[in-house]
Design a protein around this motif. Structure first.
Motif, PDB file in Angstrom:
ATOM      1  N   LEU A  42     -27.181 -52.192 -36.859  1.00 12.18           N
ATOM      2  CA  LEU A  42     -27.833 -53.076 -37.820  1.00 12.18           C
ATOM      3  C   LEU A  42     -27.283 -54.493 -37.740  1.00 12.18           C
ATOM      4  N   TYR A  43     -26.152 -54.679 -37.059  1.00 14.84           N
ATOM      5  CA  TYR A  43     -25.521 -55.994 -36.865  1.00 14.84           C
ATOM      6  C   TYR A  43     -25.170 -56.671 -38.189  1.00 14.84           C
ATOM      7  N   LEU A  44     -24.692 -55.888 -39.143  1.00 13.35           N
ATOM      8  CA  LEU A  44     -24.262 -56.465 -40.409  1.00 13.35           C
ATOM      9  C   LEU A  44     -22.987 -57.279 -40.219  1.00 13.35           C
ATOM     10  N   GLU A  45     -22.775 -58.238 -41.094  1.00  8.91           N
ATOM     11  CA  GLU A  45     -21.579 -59.071 -41.037  1.00  8.91           C
ATOM     12  C   GLU A  45     -20.407 -58.392 -41.728  1.00  8.91           C
ATOM     13  N   TYR A  46     -20.675 -57.703 -42.823  1.00 10.43           N
ATOM     14  CA  TYR A  46     -19.607 -57.016 -43.546  1.00 10.43           C
ATOM     15  C   TYR A  46     -20.193 -55.866 -44.364  1.00 10.43           C
ATOM     16  N   VAL A  47     -19.320 -54.954 -44.756  1.00  6.94           N
ATOM     17  CA  VAL A  47     -19.695 -53.787 -45.556  1.00  6.94           C
ATOM     18  C   VAL A  47     -18.739 -53.707 -46.737  1.00  6.94           C
ATOM     19  N   THR A  48     -19.261 -53.376 -47.907  1.00  5.14           N
ATOM     20  CA  THR A  48     -18.444 -53.239 -49.104  1.00  5.14           C
ATOM     21  C   THR A  48     -18.403 -51.781 -49.544  1.00  5.14           C
ATOM     22  N   ALA A  49     -17.422 -51.478 -50.386  1.00  2.84           N
ATOM     23  CA  ALA A  49     -17.305 -50.140 -50.971  1.00  2.84           C
ATOM     24  C   ALA A  49     -16.683 -50.291 -52.355  1.00  2.84           C
ATOM     25  N   LYS A  50     -17.190 -49.515 -53.299  1.00  2.14           N
ATOM     26  CA  LYS A  50     -16.653 -49.533 -54.652  1.00  2.14           C
ATOM     27  C   LYS A  50     -15.753 -48.311 -54.826  1.00  2.14           C
ATOM     28  N   VAL A  51     -14.491 -48.552 -55.207  1.00  4.37           N
ATOM     29  CA  VAL A  51     -13.493 -47.489 -55.269  1.00  4.37           C
ATOM     30  C   VAL A  51     -12.792 -47.525 -56.621  1.00  4.37           C
ATOM     31  N   LYS A  52     -12.612 -46.342 -57.200  1.00  7.57           N
ATOM     32  CA  LYS A  52     -11.902 -46.258 -58.476  1.00  7.57           C
ATOM     33  C   LYS A  52     -10.445 -46.642 -58.281  1.00  7.57           C
ATOM     34  N   LYS A  53      -9.898 -47.433 -59.187  1.00  9.18           N
ATOM     35  CA  LYS A  53      -8.558 -47.983 -59.031  1.00  9.18           C
ATOM     36  C   LYS A  53      -7.479 -46.915 -58.946  1.00  9.18           C
ATOM     37  N   ASP A  54      -7.664 -45.800 -59.651  1.00 11.35           N
ATOM     38  CA  ASP A  54      -6.636 -44.767 -59.630  1.00 11.35           C
ATOM     39  C   ASP A  54      -6.837 -43.751 -58.503  1.00 11.35           C
ATOM     40  N   ASN A  55      -7.862 -43.965 -57.671  1.00 13.77           N
ATOM     41  CA  ASN A  55      -8.107 -43.074 -56.533  1.00 13.77           C
ATOM     42  C   ASN A  55      -7.365 -43.624 -55.317  1.00 13.77           C
ATOM     43  N   LEU A  56      -6.051 -43.420 -55.313  1.00 11.49           N
ATOM     44  CA  LEU A  56      -5.212 -44.000 -54.264  1.00 11.49           C
ATOM     45  C   LEU A  56      -5.549 -43.435 -52.896  1.00 11.49           C
ATOM     46  N   THR A  57      -5.985 -42.178 -52.858  1.00 14.73           N
ATOM     47  CA  THR A  57      -6.368 -41.579 -51.577  1.00 14.73           C
ATOM     48  C   THR A  57      -7.537 -42.324 -50.962  1.00 14.73           C
ATOM     49  N   ALA A  78     -33.486 -58.095 -31.477  1.00 14.60           N
ATOM     50  CA  ALA A  78     -34.077 -59.286 -30.877  1.00 14.60           C
ATOM     51  C   ALA A  78     -33.502 -60.571 -31.455  1.00 14.60           C
ATOM     52  N   THR A  79     -33.151 -60.544 -32.747  1.00 14.40           N
ATOM     53  CA  THR A  79     -32.750 -61.786 -33.413  1.00 14.40           C
ATOM     54  C   THR A  79     -31.261 -61.938 -33.623  1.00 14.40           C
ATOM     55  N   LEU A  80     -30.519 -60.827 -33.647  1.00 13.84           N
ATOM     56  CA  LEU A  80     -29.124 -60.907 -34.035  1.00 13.84           C
ATOM     57  C   LEU A  80     -28.144 -60.507 -32.946  1.00 13.84           C
ATOM     58  N   SER A  81     -28.622 -59.925 -31.849  1.00 13.25           N
ATOM     59  CA  SER A  81     -27.693 -59.513 -30.804  1.00 13.25           C
ATOM     60  C   SER A  81     -28.413 -59.391 -29.483  1.00 13.25           C
ATOM     61  N   GLY A  82     -27.633 -59.498 -28.426  1.00 13.26           N
ATOM     62  CA  GLY A  82     -28.227 -59.332 -27.117  1.00 13.26           C
ATOM     63  C   GLY A  82     -28.028 -57.955 -26.537  1.00 13.26           C
ATOM     64  N   ASN A  83     -26.967 -57.264 -26.965  1.00  8.50           N
ATOM     65  CA  ASN A  83     -26.642 -55.966 -26.386  1.00  8.50           C
ATOM     66  C   ASN A  83     -26.330 -54.961 -27.471  1.00  8.50           C
ATOM     67  N   SER A  84     -26.586 -53.703 -27.193  1.00  4.75           N
ATOM     68  CA  SER A  84     -26.251 -52.620 -28.101  1.00  4.75           C
ATOM     69  C   SER A  84     -25.998 -51.357 -27.311  1.00  4.75           C
ATOM     70  N   SER A  85     -25.003 -50.582 -27.745  1.00  5.71           N
ATOM     71  CA  SER A  85     -24.719 -49.298 -27.099  1.00  5.71           C
ATOM     72  C   SER A  85     -25.517 -48.179 -27.727  1.00  5.71           C
ATOM     73  N   LEU A  86     -26.318 -48.490 -28.743  1.00 10.92           N
ATOM     74  CA  LEU A  86     -27.091 -47.481 -29.447  1.00 10.92           C
ATOM     75  C   LEU A  86     -28.151 -46.862 -28.539  1.00 10.92           C
ATOM     76  N   GLN A  87     -28.214 -45.534 -28.563  1.00 10.84           N
ATOM     77  CA  GLN A  87     -29.270 -44.809 -27.855  1.00 10.84           C
ATOM     78  C   GLN A  87     -30.282 -44.327 -28.882  1.00 10.84           C
ATOM     79  N   ILE A  88     -31.549 -44.700 -28.714  1.00  6.42           N
ATOM     80  CA  ILE A  88     -32.597 -44.291 -29.669  1.00  6.42           C
ATOM     81  C   ILE A  88     -33.522 -43.317 -28.998  1.00  6.42           C
ATOM     82  N   GLY A  89     -33.724 -42.185 -29.662  1.00  8.34           N
ATOM     83  CA  GLY A  89     -34.653 -41.176 -29.153  1.00  8.34           C
ATOM     84  C   GLY A  89     -35.667 -40.807 -30.217  1.00  8.34           C
TER      85      GLY A  89
END
Length: 215
Positions: free
Chosen positions: A114-129, A202-213
């Motif tokens: 998907l060529y995203l720039e960044y990914v976020t995640a919401k985590v509970k503060k007391d979930n140290l694992t 087409a717009t964000l990258s020239g190469n990808s290792s993704l195989q689509i079937g």
């Protein structure tokens, strides 16, 4: 839609899985780490599925040896970012390599397909694992979430490629490290996803290792 990598299959969430997912999600051991902690009824589950079954949301059932063991997602996706989340519903696989391998597949998909720039995640503060787990994937604590008991964590493409390198090398010993995406050509949403992937390539990258079937 299926993602295959590291010996796992991530299969797009479909109605046949909703009751299993609901039972997992209502388990007190899982629910305690969630922002929404109320009991989920079958009607609520189906309504939620209708709302998230769009091209902006990728919800996958994690299959280990073709057995469903958990759920992983990348939601609210646009051209730059998406929000990741994960839980393992089958106790046998909690603490195994499955969540790590599933997360690596999802983040490979996010950053290198998907060529995203960044990914976020919401985590509970007391979930140290969970905080330590996300840190091993390259995430850093970013800011306070809207709910006072949660943090937002964030990782960019470079941070993931660098931070998760050792985990990816280890996961490659358990299965093919190449990400293979399979679409069902007769499913309207998969057709939309395929068109969007082509646009992104087409717009964000020239190469990808993704195989689509096609199934």
């Amino acid at each position: 839609m299926h993602l295959r990598q590291y010996g796992l299959v991530l299969e797009s969430l479909r109605p046949a899985y909703l009751e299993l997912l609901r039972n997992w999600r209502n388990d007190p051991e899982i629910r305690q780490h969630m922002e929404y902690q109320a009991y989920i009824s079958p009607e609520m589950q189906h309504r939620w599925f209708t709302q998230v079954h769009t091209i902006e949301n990728f919800y996958f059932v994690i299959l280990e040896s073709l057995r469903p063991v958990g759920l992983i997602h990348l939601s609210a996706v646009d051209d730059e970012t998406g929000q990741a989340g994960l839980f393992i519903g089958e106790p046998k696989y909690q603490g195994s390599t499955v969540p790590i391998r599933a997360s690596l597949s999802l983040l490979d998909f996010a950053f290198h397909s998907l060529y995203l720039e960044y990914v976020t995640a919401k985590v509970k503060k007391d979930n140290l694992t969970a905080i330590q787990y996300n840190s091993a994937l390259g995430f850093k604590v970013w800011k306070e979430a809207e709910h006072p008991d949660f943090y937002w964590m964030i990782v960019d493409r470079e941070g993931y490629n660098t931070g998760a390198k050792s985990l990816k090398n280890a996961a490659a010993l358990l299965g093919d490290p190449r990400l293979k995406l399979t679409l069902e050509g007769d499913q309207a949403l998969d057709v939309m996803i395929e068109n969007d992937l082509q646009r992104r390539r087409a717009t964000l990258s020239g190469n990808s290792s993704l195989q689509i079937g096609k199934d």
